[in-house]
Design a protein around this motif. Structure first.
Motif, short mmCIF file in Angstrom:
data_model
loop_
_atom_site.label_atom_id
_atom_site.label_comp_id
_atom_site.label_asym_id
_atom_site.label_seq_id
_atom_site.Cartn_x
_atom_site.Cartn_y
_atom_site.Cartn_z
N VAL A 79 19.15 1.85 -14.88
CA VAL A 79 19.78 3.12 -14.50
C VAL A 79 21.22 2.89 -14.07
N LEU A 80 21.47 1.71 -13.54
CA LEU A 80 22.80 1.41 -13.01
C LEU A 80 23.18 -0.03 -13.33
N VAL A 81 24.40 -0.22 -13.86
CA VAL A 81 24.96 -1.55 -14.09
C VAL A 81 26.24 -1.66 -13.28
N ILE A 82 26.37 -2.73 -12.52
CA ILE A 82 27.56 -2.96 -11.70
C ILE A 82 28.23 -4.25 -12.15
N ILE A 83 29.53 -4.18 -12.41
CA ILE A 83 30.33 -5.38 -12.70
C ILE A 83 31.28 -5.58 -11.53
N ASP A 84 31.11 -6.66 -10.83
CA ASP A 84 31.89 -6.91 -9.62
C ASP A 84 33.18 -7.66 -9.94
N ASP A 85 34.32 -7.16 -9.45
CA ASP A 85 35.63 -7.80 -9.59
C ASP A 85 35.95 -8.07 -11.06
N LEU A 86 36.01 -7.02 -11.84
CA LEU A 86 36.16 -7.12 -13.29
C LEU A 86 37.35 -7.97 -13.72
N GLY A 87 38.51 -7.77 -13.11
CA GLY A 87 39.72 -8.46 -13.54
C GLY A 87 39.63 -9.97 -13.47
N MET A 130 24.44 4.41 -15.78
CA MET A 130 25.79 4.51 -15.24
C MET A 130 26.38 3.11 -15.06
N LEU A 131 27.69 2.99 -15.29
CA LEU A 131 28.39 1.72 -15.11
C LEU A 131 29.41 1.86 -13.99
N LEU A 132 29.29 0.99 -12.98
CA LEU A 132 30.25 0.94 -11.88
C LEU A 132 31.02 -0.37 -11.97
N LEU A 133 32.34 -0.28 -11.80
CA LEU A 133 33.21 -1.45 -11.84
C LEU A 133 33.94 -1.59 -10.52
N SER A 134 34.21 -2.83 -10.12
CA SER A 134 35.11 -3.04 -9.00
C SER A 134 36.24 -3.94 -9.46
#
Length: 202
Positions: A79-87, A130-134
């Motif tokens: 339901v949710l994918v999080i990518i932490d500190d993308l850069g 949903m995709l959340l990025l930081s």
């Protein structure tokens, strides 16, 4: 896609799990990151929520790309994918050499975001994902804002108030802002501001 970007030590990783889609409401969550950081602090270790969280460690852009290239093979999409500190997944020199361009890092980020968007759109054809990025920035705005504006639906930025608290603000003109701090690795909401109120304290 939603982006959360803030300066170092603004606890954006912790805030990710509490923004827009709390982990308690997620049936399944996949968290992509480079290191075993305390991104999921604030969750009771005995909570059943942790049973629905898959931690996946990737080293670079290739790891992210492989994950989303095979996204369609999931029997059940998270339901949710999080990518932490993308850069931080995109090393500037490596990207320049790989893409034969001084702007190789930007090209690599664009290609990855396009792949992410296609994968999430595919998942949403049969359910909800949903995709959340930081990301981390050292100025007033995200370092790749011109790219994020093209691919990301909502952008939230964090700014320190100089006395230990932080202001979370959306790029939307009508959105409210929130002031928060951290106590023992837990988020503490201090205030909610309307646009006019928030502009007076920044």
């Amino acid at each position: 896609m939603i982006l959360l970007s803030g300066p170092p030590s603004s606890y954006s990783s912790l805030l990710l799990t509490h923004t827009q889609f709390p982990v308690e409401l997620a049936k399944s969550l996949t968290f992509l990151q480079r290191e075993d950081i305390a991104a999921l602090s604030g969750i009771d270790p005995s909570s059943s929520v942790l049973d629905r969280i898959q931690m996946k460690y990737v080293d670079d852009e290739d790891g992210i790309n492989k994950f989303f290239a095979a996204f369609h093979m999931h029997d059940v999409f998270p339901v949710l994918v999080i990518i932490d500190d993308l850069g931080e997944f995109f090393d500037e020199r490596t990207c320049q050499q790989k893409h034969h361009s001084p702007r190789g890092r930007e090209l690599a980020i664009v290609r990855t975001l396009a792949l992410c968007q296609n994968a999430i759109n595919h998942a949403n054809e049969t359910g909800h994902c949903m995709l959340l990025l930081s990301d981390t920035h050292h100025g007033d705005t995200p370092r790749f804002l011109h790219i994020y504006k093209r691919w990301v639906n909502s952008i939230y930025t964090i700014k320190g108030d100089g006395i230990g608290s932080y202001i979370l603000k959306s790029n939307s003109v009508r959105a409210k802002s929130a002031k928060y701090s951290i106590s023992l690795q837990y988020l503490v909401l201090e205030a909610i501001y309307e646009n006019e109120e928030q502009s007076q304290i920044c």
